[in-house]
Design an enzyme around this catalytic site. Structure first.
Site, mmCIF file in Angstrom:
data_model
loop_
_atom_site.group_PDB
_atom_site.id
_atom_site.type_symbol
_atom_site.label_atom_id
_atom_site.label_comp_id
_atom_site.label_asym_id
_atom_site.label_seq_id
_atom_site.Cartn_x
_atom_site.Cartn_y
_atom_site.Cartn_z
ATOM 1 N N HIS A 204 14.914 -20.249 25.489
ATOM 2 C CA HIS A 204 14.170 -19.035 25.153
ATOM 3 C C HIS A 204 13.324 -19.273 23.909
ATOM 4 O O HIS A 204 13.853 -19.396 22.807
ATOM 5 C CB HIS A 204 15.165 -17.893 24.926
ATOM 6 N N HIS A 246 5.230 -15.325 20.279
ATOM 7 C CA HIS A 246 6.019 -14.271 20.914
ATOM 8 C C HIS A 246 5.196 -13.024 21.180
ATOM 9 O O HIS A 246 5.387 -12.342 22.189
ATOM 10 C CB HIS A 246 7.221 -13.924 20.041
#
Length: 742
Positions: A204, A246
């Site tokens: 992730h 992100h």
């Protein structure tokens, strides 16, 4: 606890015990200091060799029993030696022919008479690794080679023995000659993934728990840690290049201009102080610095910083660049060229509606164009994900067909209080829950290959597993869940700060992949389920230099119980302890077909609360077995020493096999006073290891202990444990198959 409650609990325990207080109808014992012929033994202590303590071979207690195929007496298997592998290199593995006389009253004690033994050996060099007696002609096997615990005679007269060190099945001739290489135990149960495949570990944002997220270093560490895929979240620069961040906002500022959250050091760069903007991202006004307001060249002058410094520190701040998607692909290729390992990409198109409105870019089109340009369009190595719905449908129906590619898509499903922003922007008031119904999952399957579900859809906030995965699988969808982190702040209290426990629960639920900030942890947990073999720390591979940390079974947790089914074809082996990754207290009952050599999981045995292990297994009929269960107590501390009737046809609500208590060995009736330790007509059997059970007839069973020679404690602190043999009459008869008993 109040005294009245204590008495009530004691009375309840007593009533339960008396309800299964079977009757002792025969008793015999073999003295602890019983020896047979053979070389001196007991020279090893903790792996160091000294002078032998014994002039020959002690019988060492019993770990398995069967009727002697000759038709007279019994055969008992001695345990592996002096309690540990490094103490037992001179303890020879043997089966003893034994005559038993149960006695009738206290004045006429029963007798145990040894009539010879069968020496287990490997003269034909079937064991493919070095054994203790490697250079000798007979190659007698020792307790440092195998930990033998149960055995059975096959219809062809050969002998099968269960071992704990591998665990292995050992196949011998009737006279103890090893006939083939040890048979390993496969890690069979697997996981309920969509196609039975191994779950994926998805780094992730890379290994974002150990390095600043979305940096080449974070991706490199994730790959080295065992990630199958790495996830670059993609945003767009002013000049139309996809970079890994992100969010489009690369530093968020408070109303007074302080940095609230950042993934770059842009706020510390005076040359960019005039770039602060307030924009509406998915309906929320945010002030800060935005990727689409910088060219790639400008972004390359910045350095990544830790997004969660209060949790993960700032040790790596200022060391790594903001990478482009092309650079991430180059890293993957470099790793493949160097190691041969093919790692996949799992890009997310961040905020497609926002990017189209603010930057005038189609982020989905940019992604496909970049993948084609970089020649990275293998559908086995790419998943494309999005929290929005419209861009995934556009990818499926328009963008990918036009580009001549067909990559799997994943519909991300966030928490119930959030919504796909393209829905919101279009005036659709539905939230993500609308994507979780059976009908919605079937609809998702028309354009996507999977769902990337927030983990609370799979494990609720009470720690209960839901039916989400099974419903998604029925729709033909993969389920990749997010986000699994090691920090206690992200774990439910029930996991007691153990991130692996959370991952294991998700894997048992059937997820096909885990997004994790700590891919090393995820890879380790998945490896527990996907290792081809069940291996104890004493497995021979670890003796040859491999790390025993790879073991999937606790030490001495192998085949404690071994039994041949009445059909003569199926060999049943019950592991003594849980395999790593299985639920605590659940033991695997394995079935081995002697004709096809095929393994299967026959079921799972659930230990009682306070139970630590099983001691033996013996057949009753084609679907029922007797199982010895015990705790680790002896003498006054012993509590659980029991015989259960196990059914292969009936299961408990949790899926474990149903069992019924038939004898409490701590509370046997002895009205004749057969045993010297009986008090007031009550006999207890408080040895640590009770490892022998055999059906004699429909209402009588034979039970015996292992004395762990030269251990003490069962009958007194300083009293050597003897080997006691019990004839027990059950309160209710068993339903025996033909050929069971004598």
């Amino acid at each position: 606890m109040k005294p009245s409650l204590t008495r009530a609990a004691a009375l309840l325990a007593l009533s339960l015990s008396l309800a299964h207080a079977a009757t002792l109808v025969g008793y015999a014992e073999l003295k602890a200091d019983t020896f047979t012929s053979g070389p001196p033994s007991g020279a090893w202590n903790g792996g160091l060799r000294g002078a032998p303590r014994f002039s020959s071979q002690p019988v060492q207690g019993f770990s398995g029993v069967q009727f002697d195929p000759s038709g007279s007496g019994f055969i008992f298997l001695s345990d592996n030696g002096f309690g540990a592998r490094n103490n037992s290199a001179d303890a020879l593995l043997r089966l003893h022919r034994v005559d038993l006389k149960p006695g009738s009253v206290s004045a006429q004690r029963g007798q145990v008479t040894l009539k010879g033994f069968i020496a287990l050996r490997d003269p034909d060099r079937k064991v493919p690794w070095q054994i203790v007696n490697e250079a000798s002609a007979e190659r007698l096997l020792t307790g440092a080679d195998f930990d033998v615990e149960g055995f059975a005679f096959a219809p062809d007269g050969t002998l099968w023995v269960g071992d704990e060190f591998g665990p292995y099945l050992l196949h011998f001739s009737a006279d103890g000659r090893l006939l083939e290489a040890p048979v390993s135990t496969p890690n069979l149960p697997g996981l309920p993934t969509l196609r039975g495949q191994a779950p994926l570990i998805i780094g992730h944002r890379g290994s974002s728990g150990t390095r600043p997220e979305h940096t080449l270093e974070a991706y490199r560490v994730a790959i080295e840690a065992g990630a199958d895929f790495i996830e670059p979240d993609l945003v767009v620069t002013k000049d139309g290049v996809l970079v890994a961040r992100h969010e489009p906002v690369i530093a968020v500022l408070s109303p007074d201009g302080k940095v609230q959250e950042a993934t770059t050091d842009v706020a510390a760069r005076p040359e960019f102080k005039d770039r602060v903007r307030t924009k509406t991202l998915d309906g929320q006004a945010i002030t800060g610095y935005w990727a689409e307001d910088f060219t790639l060249a400008e972004l390359k002058t910045m350095r990544a910083v830790e997004r969660l410094p209060q949790l993960r520190g700032r040790a790596y701040d200022g060391r790594f660049e903001v990478p482009t998607l092309a650079e991430v692909i180059a890293l993957v290729r470099e790793v493949e060229a160097r190691t041969g390992r093919k790692v996949g990409l799992y890009p997310e198109t961040k905020h497609p509606t926002f990017v189209a409105q603010v930057a005038g870019r189609d982020i989905s089109q940019l992604l496909i164009d970049t993948l084609k340009k970089e020649h990275f369009t293998d559908p086995a190595r790419v998943f494309i994900q999005s929290f929005e719905v419209g861009n995934l449908r556009a990818l499926k129906t328009r963008i990918m067909p036009a580009a001549g590619v067909n990559l799997p898509l994943v519909q991300l499903v966030s928490s119930p209080d959030e919504a796909p922003y393209d829905w919101t922007a279009a005036g659709d008031g539905r939230k993500y829950g609308a994507l979780t119904t059976d009908a919605a999952l079937r609809d998702i399957a028309t354009y996507a290959s999977g769902v990337g579900a927030y983990k609370r859809w799979i494990i609720d906030d009470q720690g209960r597993t839901t039916d989400f995965v099974s419903r998604a699988h029925r729709a033909g969808l993969l389920v990749h869940s997010w986000t699994f982190r090691n920090e206690p702040t992200y774990l439910l209290p029930a996991y007691a700060n153990d991130p692996e426990a959370e991952m294991r629960q998700a894997l048992r639920a059937g997820v096909d992949g885990l997004f994790t900030d700590f891919p090393a942890t995820g890879a380790r947990v998945v490896g527990q389920y996907t290792t081809p073999e069940v291996r104890s720390p004493q497995h021979h591979a670890f003796m040859q230099g491999a790390g025993s940390a790879e073991a999937t079974l606790a030490g001495s947790g192998g085949f404690e119980g071994l039994a041949l089914g009445p059909d003569g074809r199926s060999l049943y082996g019950l592991l003594e302890k849980p395999v790593l990754g299985d639920l605590p207290g659940q033991l695997r009952l394995m079935r081995f077909d002697l004709s096809t050599r095929a393994w299967a999981l026959a079921g799972r045995y659930a230990l009682e609360s306070g139970g630590e292990a099983i001691g033996d297994l013996t057949p009753v009929n084609d679907h029922e077995f007797l199982v010895l269960e015990r705790d680790n107590g002896s003498g006054e501390s012993a509590r659980i020493k029991r015989v259960y009737l196990l059914s292969l046809r009936e299961k408990n609500p949790d899926g474990t096999l149903k069992k019924t208590l038939v004898a409490d060995l701590m509370a046997l009736r002895d009205p004749q006073g057969l045993a010297p330790s009986t008090k007031a007509g009550r006999f207890g059997f408080p040895y640590v290891t009770i490892e022998n059970v055999l059906v004699l007839d429909a209402q009588t069973i034979l039970v015996a202990n292992d004395n762990n020679y030269p251990a003490t404690g069962g009958r007194g602190k300083d009293v050597k444990d003897v080997s006691e043999v019990l004839w027990i009459k059950l309160d209710s008869p068993l339903t025996l198959a033909p050929g069971v008993g004598r």
